[in-house]
Design an enzyme around this catalytic site. Structure first.
Site, PDB file in Angstrom:
ATOM      1  N   ARG A  22      -7.271   9.540  -1.044  1.00  0.00           N
ATOM      2  CA  ARG A  22      -7.961   8.606  -1.939  1.00  0.00           C
ATOM      3  C   ARG A  22      -9.477   8.751  -1.898  1.00  0.00           C
ATOM      4  O   ARG A  22     -10.194   7.829  -2.284  1.00  0.00           O
ATOM      5  CB  ARG A  22      -7.581   7.164  -1.556  1.00  0.00           C
ATOM      6  CG  ARG A  22      -6.086   6.860  -1.695  1.00  0.00           C
ATOM      7  CD  ARG A  22      -5.785   5.436  -1.277  1.00  0.00           C
ATOM      8  NE  ARG A  22      -4.363   5.176  -1.136  1.00  0.00           N
ATOM      9  CZ  ARG A  22      -3.605   4.612  -2.088  1.00  0.00           C
ATOM     10  NH1 ARG A  22      -4.120   4.276  -3.239  1.00  0.00           N
ATOM     11  NH2 ARG A  22      -2.314   4.401  -1.869  1.00  0.00           N
ATOM     12  N   TYR A  52      -4.692  16.516  -4.133  1.00  0.00           N
ATOM     13  CA  TYR A  52      -5.384  15.230  -4.000  1.00  0.00           C
ATOM     14  C   TYR A  52      -6.717  15.276  -4.757  1.00  0.00           C
ATOM     15  O   TYR A  52      -7.588  16.102  -4.458  1.00  0.00           O
ATOM     16  CB  TYR A  52      -5.610  14.855  -2.530  1.00  0.00           C
ATOM     17  CG  TYR A  52      -4.322  14.497  -1.789  1.00  0.00           C
ATOM     18  CD1 TYR A  52      -3.133  14.233  -2.477  1.00  0.00           C
ATOM     19  CD2 TYR A  52      -4.300  14.407  -0.404  1.00  0.00           C
ATOM     20  CE1 TYR A  52      -1.959  13.909  -1.802  1.00  0.00           C
ATOM     21  CE2 TYR A  52      -3.132  14.074   0.283  1.00  0.00           C
ATOM     22  CZ  TYR A  52      -1.967  13.833  -0.437  1.00  0.00           C
ATOM     23  OH  TYR A  52      -0.808  13.505   0.227  1.00  0.00           O
ATOM     24  N   HIS A 120       5.105  20.378   0.119  1.00  0.00           N
ATOM     25  CA  HIS A 120       4.851  18.975  -0.236  1.00  0.00           C
ATOM     26  C   HIS A 120       6.066  18.193  -0.754  1.00  0.00           C
ATOM     27  O   HIS A 120       6.342  17.098  -0.289  1.00  0.00           O
ATOM     28  CB  HIS A 120       3.720  18.945  -1.276  1.00  0.00           C
ATOM     29  CG  HIS A 120       2.960  17.677  -1.343  1.00  0.00           C
ATOM     30  ND1 HIS A 120       1.713  17.588  -1.884  1.00  0.00           N
ATOM     31  CD2 HIS A 120       3.261  16.416  -0.938  1.00  0.00           C
ATOM     32  CE1 HIS A 120       1.281  16.340  -1.807  1.00  0.00           C
ATOM     33  NE2 HIS A 120       2.205  15.609  -1.239  1.00  0.00           N
ATOM     34  N   ASN A 151       8.874  15.223   2.840  1.00  0.00           N
ATOM     35  CA  ASN A 151       9.906  14.622   1.977  1.00  0.00           C
ATOM     36  C   ASN A 151      11.163  15.482   1.874  1.00  0.00           C
ATOM     37  O   ASN A 151      11.771  15.574   0.806  1.00  0.00           O
ATOM     38  CB  ASN A 151       9.335  14.359   0.570  1.00  0.00           C
ATOM     39  CG  ASN A 151       8.051  13.552   0.607  1.00  0.00           C
ATOM     40  OD1 ASN A 151       8.019  12.487   1.208  1.00  0.00           O
ATOM     41  ND2 ASN A 151       6.993  14.057   0.001  1.00  0.00           N
ATOM     42  N   SER A 218       1.930   6.149   3.578  1.00  0.00           N
ATOM     43  CA  SER A 218       1.888   4.852   2.871  1.00  0.00           C
ATOM     44  C   SER A 218       2.437   3.735   3.750  1.00  0.00           C
ATOM     45  O   SER A 218       3.292   2.940   3.331  1.00  0.00           O
ATOM     46  CB  SER A 218       2.629   4.936   1.530  1.00  0.00           C
ATOM     47  OG  SER A 218       1.892   5.738   0.629  1.00  0.00           O
ATOM     48  N   THR A 274      -6.976   4.575   4.194  1.00  0.00           N
ATOM     49  CA  THR A 274      -8.140   3.766   3.837  1.00  0.00           C
ATOM     50  C   THR A 274      -9.379   4.629   3.578  1.00  0.00           C
ATOM     51  O   THR A 274      -9.508   5.738   4.100  1.00  0.00           O
ATOM     52  CB  THR A 274      -8.456   2.728   4.941  1.00  0.00           C
ATOM     53  OG1 THR A 274      -9.507   1.885   4.488  1.00  0.00           O
ATOM     54  CG2 THR A 274      -8.860   3.387   6.254  1.00  0.00           C
TER      55      THR A 274
HETATM   56  N1  LIG Z   1       3.668  13.672   1.642  1.00  0.00           N
HETATM   57  C1  LIG Z   1       3.570  12.856   0.642  1.00  0.00           C
HETATM   58  O1  LIG Z   1       4.335  12.940  -0.341  1.00  0.00           O
HETATM   59  C2  LIG Z   1       2.506  11.791   0.660  1.00  0.00           C
HETATM   60  C3  LIG Z   1       2.474  10.830  -0.364  1.00  0.00           C
HETATM   61  C4  LIG Z   1       1.489   9.866  -0.319  1.00  0.00           C
HETATM   62  C5  LIG Z   1       0.544   9.843   0.695  1.00  0.00           C
HETATM   63  N2  LIG Z   1       0.579  10.812   1.661  1.00  0.00           N
HETATM   64  C6  LIG Z   1      -0.416  10.814   2.756  1.00  0.00           C
HETATM   65  O2  LIG Z   1      -0.464   9.511   3.322  1.00  0.00           O
HETATM   66  C7  LIG Z   1      -1.810   9.039   3.318  1.00  0.00           C
HETATM   67  C8  LIG Z   1      -1.812   7.553   3.266  1.00  0.00           C
HETATM   68  O3  LIG Z   1      -1.198   7.069   2.054  1.00  0.00           O
HETATM   69  P1  LIG Z   1      -1.723   5.734   1.406  1.00  0.00           P
HETATM   70  O4  LIG Z   1      -3.153   5.894   1.040  1.00  0.00           O
HETATM   71  O5  LIG Z   1      -0.764   5.346   0.343  1.00  0.00           O
HETATM   72  O6  LIG Z   1      -1.598   4.752   2.673  1.00  0.00           O
HETATM   73  P2  LIG Z   1      -1.932   3.253   2.976  1.00  0.00           P
HETATM   74  O7  LIG Z   1      -2.800   3.234   4.191  1.00  0.00           O
HETATM   75  O8  LIG Z   1      -0.624   2.537   3.032  1.00  0.00           O
HETATM   76  O9  LIG Z   1      -2.735   2.688   1.728  1.00  0.00           O
HETATM   77  C9  LIG Z   1      -4.121   2.860   1.604  1.00  0.00           C
HETATM   78  C10 LIG Z   1      -4.609   1.981   0.488  1.00  0.00           C
HETATM   79  O10 LIG Z   1      -4.414   0.629   0.867  1.00  0.00           O
HETATM   80  C11 LIG Z   1      -5.664  -0.061   0.867  1.00  0.00           C
HETATM   81  N3  LIG Z   1      -5.663  -0.956   2.031  1.00  0.00           N
HETATM   82  C12 LIG Z   1      -5.553  -0.623   3.314  1.00  0.00           C
HETATM   83  N4  LIG Z   1      -5.571  -1.722   4.098  1.00  0.00           N
HETATM   84  C13 LIG Z   1      -5.670  -2.760   3.274  1.00  0.00           C
HETATM   85  C14 LIG Z   1      -5.708  -4.140   3.472  1.00  0.00           C
HETATM   86  N5  LIG Z   1      -5.659  -4.686   4.707  1.00  0.00           N
HETATM   87  N6  LIG Z   1      -5.810  -4.940   2.396  1.00  0.00           N
HETATM   88  C15 LIG Z   1      -5.868  -4.417   1.163  1.00  0.00           C
HETATM   89  N7  LIG Z   1      -5.856  -3.094   0.897  1.00  0.00           N
HETATM   90  C16 LIG Z   1      -5.751  -2.281   1.953  1.00  0.00           C
HETATM   91  C17 LIG Z   1      -6.714   0.993   0.969  1.00  0.00           C
HETATM   92  O11 LIG Z   1      -7.901   0.512   0.372  1.00  0.00           O
HETATM   93  P3  LIG Z   1      -9.331   0.784   1.062  1.00  0.00           P
HETATM   94  O12 LIG Z   1      -9.600   2.213   0.837  1.00  0.00           O
HETATM   95  O13 LIG Z   1     -10.236  -0.118   0.302  1.00  0.00           O
HETATM   96  O14 LIG Z   1      -9.189   0.419   2.506  1.00  0.00           O
HETATM   97  C18 LIG Z   1      -6.086   2.140   0.202  1.00  0.00           C
HETATM   98  O15 LIG Z   1      -6.292   1.969  -1.199  1.00  0.00           O
HETATM   99  C19 LIG Z   1      -2.462   9.755   2.138  1.00  0.00           C
HETATM  100  O16 LIG Z   1      -3.867   9.813   2.268  1.00  0.00           O
HETATM  101  C20 LIG Z   1      -1.837  11.113   2.265  1.00  0.00           C
HETATM  102  O17 LIG Z   1      -2.537  11.834   3.256  1.00  0.00           O
HETATM  103  C21 LIG Z   1       1.571  11.758   1.671  1.00  0.00           C
END
Ligand SMILES: NC(=O)c1ccc[n+]([C@@H]2O[C@H](COP(=O)([O-])OP(=O)(O)OC[C@H]3O[C@@H](n4cnc5c(N)ncnc54)[C@H](OP(=O)(O)O)[C@@H]3O)[C@@H](O)[C@H]2O)c1
Length: 308
Positions: A22, A52, A120, A151, A218, A274
């Site tokens: 992100r 990304y 991926h 996955n 996530s 984040t």
């Molecule tokens: N292999 C795959 O298919 C796959 C798919 C998706 C993701 N991924 C990996 O997993 C990583 C994490 O995924 P994700 O970004 O979905 O994870 P996440 O940590 O569940 O979500 C992050 C999002 O939530 C927000 N957030 C975090 N804490 C919060 C809180 N307390 N209150 C409100 N909003 C909050 C963040 O905003 P802020 O930035 O403002 O904190 C950000 O927009 C990705 O960067 C990627 O590396 C892999």
């Protein structure tokens, strides 16, 4: 920071991974601050993918690494390939695509080796021999140190293993207190309930029996990127339990939610996504506590799940 041992080279990887999916709208200076914050609390693993931000995430980190080459050796840098976003999205594990993708990744990052590369999203049309040729080349040329998947279910991994000789050491799987379909199906095996007809691939158990690292992604989202459940009134009961346990452990509800993921007894890493340094510090608190079995199940049930 808790760590797990990465079997192939006895490296210690942090239980929290910083995901950089992100960051495309951040400046290199902001990303440098994120990386510095992560490193300062012991996070040494960083996850990217060629898609990304359409490559922008890797470009920004590349700019950071160009300005701060001292950071490279403190970081385990992982990227992923195999998803093609063109006029529509599809999956491609061909040798040519894997090799071209890695070239692009290394150029954008201004580095000459990835610590790990993951495939991926499953490409049903894959030929294991082609993937093996690509991996052999990447290993021989030193462009990739370790390999894994993302996955994928156990039989997909077994199919790859018919030709690939490198250990497939990591699997990226979506998991959070509000998203755990593999656990849901596993609890209802052979029951007369709708959930028992859900398919479980036993991918979590497979990872444990094959010494694979599970990188949970996530960890704070519900559904497929439908938003953060922490503080969301739609998850009232779950938030009540998270808040009570946060109070008990003197931490934040997000840290409890991440501790829930890390409580699964595999080699677990929780990937946080984040873009805010303060939230990295909060997430890190998850590694200072271990939820009891009863607390883990209470969170699971509070998310609206059932047990037989
Ligand atoms: N292999 C795959 O298919 C796959 C798919 C998706 C993701 N991924 C990996 O997993 C990583 C994490 O995924 P994700 O970004 O979905 O994870 P996440 O940590 O569940 O979500 C992050 C999002 O939530 C927000 N957030 C975090 N804490 C919060 C809180 N307390 N209150 C409100 N909003 C909050 C963040 O905003 P802020 O930035 O403002 O904190 C950000 O927009 C990705 O960067 C990627 O590396 C892999």
């Amino acid at each position: 920071m808790k760590t797990i041992e990465f079997a192939q080279e006895k490296t210690k990887l942090s239980s929290i991974v910083l995901g950089l999916m992100r960051i495309k709208n951040l400046s290199p200076l902001q990303v440098e601050e994120l990386i510095e914050t992560a490193l300062s609390v012991g996070i040494n693993t960083f996850d990217l993918a060629d898609i990304y931000g359409g490559g922008r995430s890797e470009e920004i980190l590349g700019q950071v690494l160009k300005n701060r080459p001292d950071l490279r050796n403190q970081m385990w840098i992982q990227s992923k390939c195999g998803i093609r976003i063109e006029d529509f999205t599809y999956f491609d594990f061909s040798k040519e695509h894997i090799l071209n993708s890695v070239e692009g990744i290394l150029q954008r990052l201004h580095i000459d080796q990835l610590n790990s590369l993951l495939l991926h999203r499953p490409d049903v049309l894959m030929e294991p021999e082609e993937v093996a040729e690509a991996f052999d080349h990447l290993e021989k040329t030193g462009k990739v140190r370790h390999f894994g998947v993302s996955n994928q279910n156990p039989m997909m991994i077994e199919l790859l293993k018919t030709a690939v000789s490198q250990p497939l050491a990591i699997n990226h799987l979506q998991l959070s207190a509000a998203f755990a379909p593999e656990f849901d199906a596993g609890f209802h095996v052979n029951m007369e309930q709708a959930l028992s007809s859900s398919v479980t691939s036993s991918i979590f158990e497979y990872a444990r029996t094959h010494d694979m690292v599970i990188q949970a992604w996530s960890v704070l989202q519900h559904g497929y990127f439908q938003g953060v459940f922490v503080g969301d009134p739609k998850f009232e009961k779950l938030n009540q339990v998270l808040n009570r346990l946060a109070n008990h452990y003197q931490t934040t509800p997000s840290a409890i939610a991440i501790a829930w993921v890390l409580r699964y007894p595999a080699k677990m890493q929780a990937i946080i996504g984040t873009t805010q340094p303060q939230r990295i510090l909060e997430a890190t608190q998850a590694t200072n506590l271990t939820l009891s079995r009863k607390e883990w199940y209470e969170i699971y049930l509070a998310a609206g799940k059932t047990l037989p």
